[in-house]
Design a protein around this motif. Structure first.
Motif, PDB file in Angstrom:
ATOM      1  N   ASP A 245      10.284  30.090  10.243  1.00  0.00           N
ATOM      2  CA  ASP A 245       9.034  30.208   9.498  1.00  0.00           C
ATOM      3  C   ASP A 245       8.507  28.835   9.086  1.00  0.00           C
ATOM      4  O   ASP A 245       7.296  28.573   9.155  1.00  0.00           O
ATOM      5  CB  ASP A 245       9.220  31.101   8.271  1.00  0.00           C
ATOM      6  CG  ASP A 245      10.382  30.646   7.391  1.00  0.00           C
ATOM      7  OD1 ASP A 245      11.206  29.815   7.842  1.00  0.00           O
ATOM      8  OD2 ASP A 245      10.476  31.128   6.241  1.00  0.00           O
ATOM      9  N   SER A 249       5.032  27.047  10.371  1.00  0.00           N
ATOM     10  CA  SER A 249       3.995  26.490   9.493  1.00  0.00           C
ATOM     11  C   SER A 249       3.645  25.063   9.896  1.00  0.00           C
ATOM     12  O   SER A 249       2.474  24.664   9.873  1.00  0.00           O
ATOM     13  CB  SER A 249       4.472  26.524   8.041  1.00  0.00           C
ATOM     14  OG  SER A 249       4.715  27.851   7.612  1.00  0.00           O
ATOM     15  N   GLN A 262       3.470  33.186  14.479  1.00  0.00           N
ATOM     16  CA  GLN A 262       4.237  34.325  13.979  1.00  0.00           C
ATOM     17  C   GLN A 262       5.684  34.132  14.410  1.00  0.00           C
ATOM     18  O   GLN A 262       5.966  33.897  15.594  1.00  0.00           O
ATOM     19  CB  GLN A 262       3.683  35.642  14.522  1.00  0.00           C
ATOM     20  CG  GLN A 262       4.182  36.872  13.787  1.00  0.00           C
ATOM     21  CD  GLN A 262       3.360  38.109  14.114  1.00  0.00           C
ATOM     22  OE1 GLN A 262       2.750  38.200  15.172  1.00  0.00           O
ATOM     23  NE2 GLN A 262       3.343  39.066  13.208  1.00  0.00           N
ATOM     24  N   ASP A 263       6.617  34.195  13.447  1.00  0.00           N
ATOM     25  CA  ASP A 263       8.023  33.965  13.770  1.00  0.00           C
ATOM     26  C   ASP A 263       8.770  35.286  13.919  1.00  0.00           C
ATOM     27  O   ASP A 263       8.282  36.346  13.516  1.00  0.00           O
ATOM     28  CB  ASP A 263       8.695  33.104  12.684  1.00  0.00           C
ATOM     29  CG  ASP A 263       8.662  33.759  11.316  1.00  0.00           C
ATOM     30  OD1 ASP A 263       9.531  34.590  11.028  1.00  0.00           O
ATOM     31  OD2 ASP A 263       7.733  33.450  10.538  1.00  0.00           O
ATOM     32  N   TRP A 264       9.972  35.213  14.483  1.00  0.00           N
ATOM     33  CA  TRP A 264      10.759  36.410  14.794  1.00  0.00           C
ATOM     34  C   TRP A 264      11.181  37.166  13.541  1.00  0.00           C
ATOM     35  O   TRP A 264      11.318  38.388  13.569  1.00  0.00           O
ATOM     36  CB  TRP A 264      11.983  36.026  15.619  1.00  0.00           C
ATOM     37  CG  TRP A 264      13.058  35.307  14.833  1.00  0.00           C
ATOM     38  CD1 TRP A 264      13.134  33.975  14.576  1.00  0.00           C
ATOM     39  CD2 TRP A 264      14.204  35.903  14.205  1.00  0.00           C
ATOM     40  NE1 TRP A 264      14.242  33.688  13.819  1.00  0.00           N
ATOM     41  CE2 TRP A 264      14.924  34.851  13.583  1.00  0.00           C
ATOM     42  CE3 TRP A 264      14.690  37.199  14.110  1.00  0.00           C
ATOM     43  CZ2 TRP A 264      16.106  35.076  12.879  1.00  0.00           C
ATOM     44  CZ3 TRP A 264      15.866  37.426  13.403  1.00  0.00           C
ATOM     45  CH2 TRP A 264      16.558  36.369  12.797  1.00  0.00           C
ATOM     46  N   MET A 265      11.350  36.465  12.417  1.00  0.00           N
ATOM     47  CA  MET A 265      11.775  37.145  11.188  1.00  0.00           C
ATOM     48  C   MET A 265      10.666  38.024  10.633  1.00  0.00           C
ATOM     49  O   MET A 265      10.930  39.142  10.177  1.00  0.00           O
ATOM     50  CB  MET A 265      12.219  36.110  10.148  1.00  0.00           C
ATOM     51  CG  MET A 265      13.534  35.428  10.491  1.00  0.00           C
ATOM     52  SD  MET A 265      14.101  34.271   9.214  1.00  0.00           S
ATOM     53  CE  MET A 265      12.904  32.956   9.420  1.00  0.00           C
ATOM     54  N   SER A 266       9.434  37.543  10.679  1.00  0.00           N
ATOM     55  CA  SER A 266       8.326  38.356  10.173  1.00  0.00           C
ATOM     56  C   SER A 266       8.047  39.534  11.100  1.00  0.00           C
ATOM     57  O   SER A 266       7.689  40.625  10.643  1.00  0.00           O
ATOM     58  CB  SER A 266       7.069  37.495  10.018  1.00  0.00           C
ATOM     59  OG  SER A 266       6.661  36.961  11.264  1.00  0.00           O
ATOM     60  N   LEU A 267       8.246  39.343  12.407  1.00  0.00           N
ATOM     61  CA  LEU A 267       8.034  40.431  13.348  1.00  0.00           C
ATOM     62  C   LEU A 267       9.031  41.563  13.150  1.00  0.00           C
ATOM     63  O   LEU A 267       8.723  42.736  13.376  1.00  0.00           O
ATOM     64  CB  LEU A 267       8.132  39.908  14.784  1.00  0.00           C
ATOM     65  CG  LEU A 267       6.940  39.114  15.314  1.00  0.00           C
ATOM     66  CD1 LEU A 267       7.283  38.468  16.642  1.00  0.00           C
ATOM     67  CD2 LEU A 267       5.719  40.016  15.456  1.00  0.00           C
ATOM     68  N   ASN A 268      10.251  41.211  12.728  1.00  0.00           N
ATOM     69  CA  ASN A 268      11.312  42.212  12.564  1.00  0.00           C
ATOM     70  C   ASN A 268      11.697  42.404  11.104  1.00  0.00           C
ATOM     71  O   ASN A 268      12.792  42.889  10.809  1.00  0.00           O
ATOM     72  CB  ASN A 268      12.548  41.789  13.368  1.00  0.00           C
ATOM     73  CG  ASN A 268      12.272  41.692  14.850  1.00  0.00           C
ATOM     74  OD1 ASN A 268      12.246  42.679  15.567  1.00  0.00           O
ATOM     75  ND2 ASN A 268      12.063  40.467  15.332  1.00  0.00           N
ATOM     76  N   HIS A 269      10.786  42.032  10.199  1.00  0.00           N
ATOM     77  CA  HIS A 269      11.093  42.091   8.768  1.00  0.00           C
ATOM     78  C   HIS A 269      11.434  43.513   8.315  1.00  0.00           C
ATOM     79  O   HIS A 269      12.405  43.722   7.578  1.00  0.00           O
ATOM     80  CB  HIS A 269       9.910  41.555   7.962  1.00  0.00           C
ATOM     81  CG  HIS A 269      10.112  41.647   6.478  1.00  0.00           C
ATOM     82  ND1 HIS A 269      10.967  40.817   5.793  1.00  0.00           N
ATOM     83  CD2 HIS A 269       9.571  42.499   5.544  1.00  0.00           C
ATOM     84  CE1 HIS A 269      10.946  41.136   4.503  1.00  0.00           C
ATOM     85  NE2 HIS A 269      10.121  42.146   4.329  1.00  0.00           N
ATOM     86  N   SER A 273      15.074  44.524   6.714  1.00  0.00           N
ATOM     87  CA  SER A 273      15.024  44.968   5.318  1.00  0.00           C
ATOM     88  C   SER A 273      15.633  46.353   5.182  1.00  0.00           C
ATOM     89  O   SER A 273      16.378  46.632   4.224  1.00  0.00           O
ATOM     90  CB  SER A 273      13.568  44.977   4.825  1.00  0.00           C
ATOM     91  OG  SER A 273      13.033  43.681   4.788  1.00  0.00           O
TER      92      SER A 273
END
Length: 416
Positions: A245, A249, A262-269, A273
Motif C-alpha cells: 500500500d 501511494s 490498487q494493492d493486493w491487500m485492499s483487493l482481498n480485504h 478480515s
C-alpha cells in the motif's frame, strides 16, 4: 517444607485404593482440560494455515500493485513511458504491462461455452517474473508456442479446461465481451478470435483455475482492437508485499493525479478480515471448553475439601498454617491444569501433524478457495493457548483453596 505441601496434594489427587493412579474425578477434570486445549490448538492451526495458504497463493498468482489511468475504462495509453517511471520508484522490483478482459470460450465443434477472465501478458520482459505463470513461461514449463495451426497460443486454467474438454493442440474461439461491433443493419456483432491451447495450469486456487486464461499481450490487444501503446494497466511487484500500500501511494505520487493504484491487500480485504474474525470467534468459543473443564477442577477440589475435612483439621491442629493449606489445594488444582494442558498440547500437535502430512480432509474448492485443509501453527498462538489454559486452571483453584484454608481445626475434626 515445600515438599510436604506437594506430597499431600499428590496424595489427594490419587485414588484411595492405589496411590499411583489418579482418581476418576481427577481424570475427568484432566480430560476436560486436555480436550479443550487439543481442540483449540487444532482449530487455530487450521485457521492460521488457511489464512497463510490463501496469502501465498494470492501473492503467487497476482501482482502486488495494479496501476490504472483514471477515466479511460481500464485503458492506459503510452504504457512504455509509464512503465519506466514505475520501475524507477523505490522498492519496486518488477513491473510489466497487462491486458485484462472478460471473455467467452467456445471449443471448436462444440456449442458448450464458458465465461472466463483473459489476461494478456509479456512472456519475456526486462523484469523478474511477476507470478508463478511468468516463472513457468520463463522456465519453459509452459509456453505460448509456436503452435501447430499458426494461431496464437492460450494457457487455460485446469478446471476450466476440464469443463470444456480442452487438451493441448485444441482450437478454441474466444469471444470478447468489450470490443462489440455494430453490423450494417444495426445488429450487435461480437469480435471473435481463434486460439490454440498450448497448455493448462493449476494455481491451487479454485476460482483462478476455474476461470483464468493467459495469452500473449499482442494477441489480447488484437482481440480488443487496442493500439500497440495501449494496455489495461501496469502490474507491479514490490520488495515487501506487506508494504504494497505504501509503495502504491508512492507510485501514485510519482505518476500524478491522472493515475491510481490498487494493492493486493485492499483487493482481498474482505476475505482476510472474515478469516481473522472467524479465527477470533473460534478461539473464543473453544476457550469455553477449557472454561467448562475449569468447573470440573472446582468441583474436584470442593469434593476433596469435603472428603478431607477431618484430615485438614488434624493437620492444622498439628501446626499447618492457613497459607500452607491454601498451597496444598492450589498445587492440586495447578497439577490438574498442567497435566491436562501438556496432554492437550501433545495431542493437538500430533493431530495437526497428521492433518498436514496426510491431507485426510478435502474441501469444496468453490466454497473455501482451496481443495485441501491447510495447517500451520504459529508459536505465539501455541504459547497463548498454554498461558490461557493454565491461567483458567489457576483461577479455578482459588475458591476451594480459600475455603479449605479457612476451616477451623476443632470444627473440621468434628466433621462427619
Amino acid at each position: 517444607m515445600k515438599r510436604l505441601e506437594w506430597y499431600i496434594a499428590r496424595r489427594y489427587l490419587s485414588s484411595r485404593k492405589k496411590g499411583r493412579f489418579l482418581s476418576l474425578i481427577t481424570l475427568i477434570a484432566v480430560g476436560g482440560i486436555s480436550l479443550g486445549v487439543m481442540a483449540l490448538i487444532t482449530v487455530i492451526a487450521v485457521m492460521t494455515g488457511l489464512q497463510r495458504d490463501l496469502q501465498e497463493k494470492i501473492l503467487g498468482t497476482n501482482p502486488h500493485v495494479y496501476v490504472f489511468e483514471q477515466g479511460r475504462g481500464f485503458r492506459l495509453g503510452e504504457w512504455e513511458g509509464v512503465l519506466e517511471r514505475v520501475r524507477g520508484v523505490p522498492d519496486v522490483v518488477a513491473a510489466d504491462p497487462f491486458v485484462m478482459t472478460q471473455v467467452v470460450l467456445l471449443p471448436e465443434g462444440s456449442t458448450y461455452a464458458q465465461f472466463g477472465t483473459l489476461y494478456g501478458i509479456l512472456p519475456e520482459s526486462g523484469s523478474p517474473p511477476m507470478t508463478t505463470i511468468h516463472e513457468k513461461l520463463r522456465s519453459g514449463e509452459l509456453s505460448f508456442g509456436p503452435t501447430q495451426t499458426g494461431r496464437p497460443g492460450v494457457l487455460v486454467g485446469r478446471r476450466l479446461a476440464e469443463k470444456l474438454g480442452l487438451l493441448p493442440g485444441d482450437v478454441v474461439t474466444i469471444i470478447s465481451g468489450e470490443n462489440i461491433k455494430t453490423g450494417p443493419l444495426g445488429d450487435v456483432v461480437p469480435v471473435t478470435r481463434e486460439f490454440e491451447v498450448t497448455g493448462t495450469f493449476s494455481t491451487g486456487m479454485y476460482d483462478y483455475d476455474n476461470q483464468n486464461l493467459y495469452v500473449p499481450l499482442a494477441a489480447a490487444q488484437d482481440l480488443l482492437d487496442l493500439a500497440a501503446d495501449t494496455v489495461s494497466g501496469i502490474a507491479v511487484n514490490v520488495r515487501d508485499p506487506w508494504h504494497a500500500d505504501g509503495v502504491g501511494s508512492a507510485i501514485g505520487r510519482e505518476l500524478g493525479y491522472t493515475y491510481w493504484t490498487q494493492d493486493w491487500m485492499s483487493l482481498n480485504h474482505a476475505l482476510f478480515s472474515a478469516l481473522k474474525l472467524e479465527k477470533l470467534a473460534m478461539g473464543v468459543i473453544l476457550s469455553l471448553i477449557v472454561l467448562v473443564a475449569a468447573f470440573n477442577i472446582i468441583s474436584t477440589l470442593i469434593m476433596v475439601v469435603t472428603d478431607k475435612t477431618r484430615e485438614i483439621g488434624i493437620l492444622k491442629s498439628m501446626g499447618l498454617t492457613d497459607g500452607r493449606v491454601l498451597k496444598i489445594f492450589m498445587l492440586q488444582g495447578l497439577a490438574i491444569g498442567v497435566i491436562g494442558t501438556v496432554i492437550g498440547v501433545v495431542g493437538g500437535l500430533g493431530l495437526t501433524w497428521i492433518l498436514d502430512r496426510y491431507e485426510i480432509i478435502t474441501l469444496p474448492g468453490d466454497v473455501y478457495f482451496v481443495e485441501t485443509l491447510p495447517v500451520a501453527l504459529d508459536p505465539l498462538d501455541l504459547i497463548l493457548i498454554v498461558v490461557v489454559s493454565l491461567a483458567i486452571a489457576f483461577a479455578a483453584t482459588i475458591y476451594p483453596a480459600r475455603q479449605a484454608s479457612r476451616l477451623l481445626p476443632v470444627e473440621a475434626i468434628r466433621h462427619e
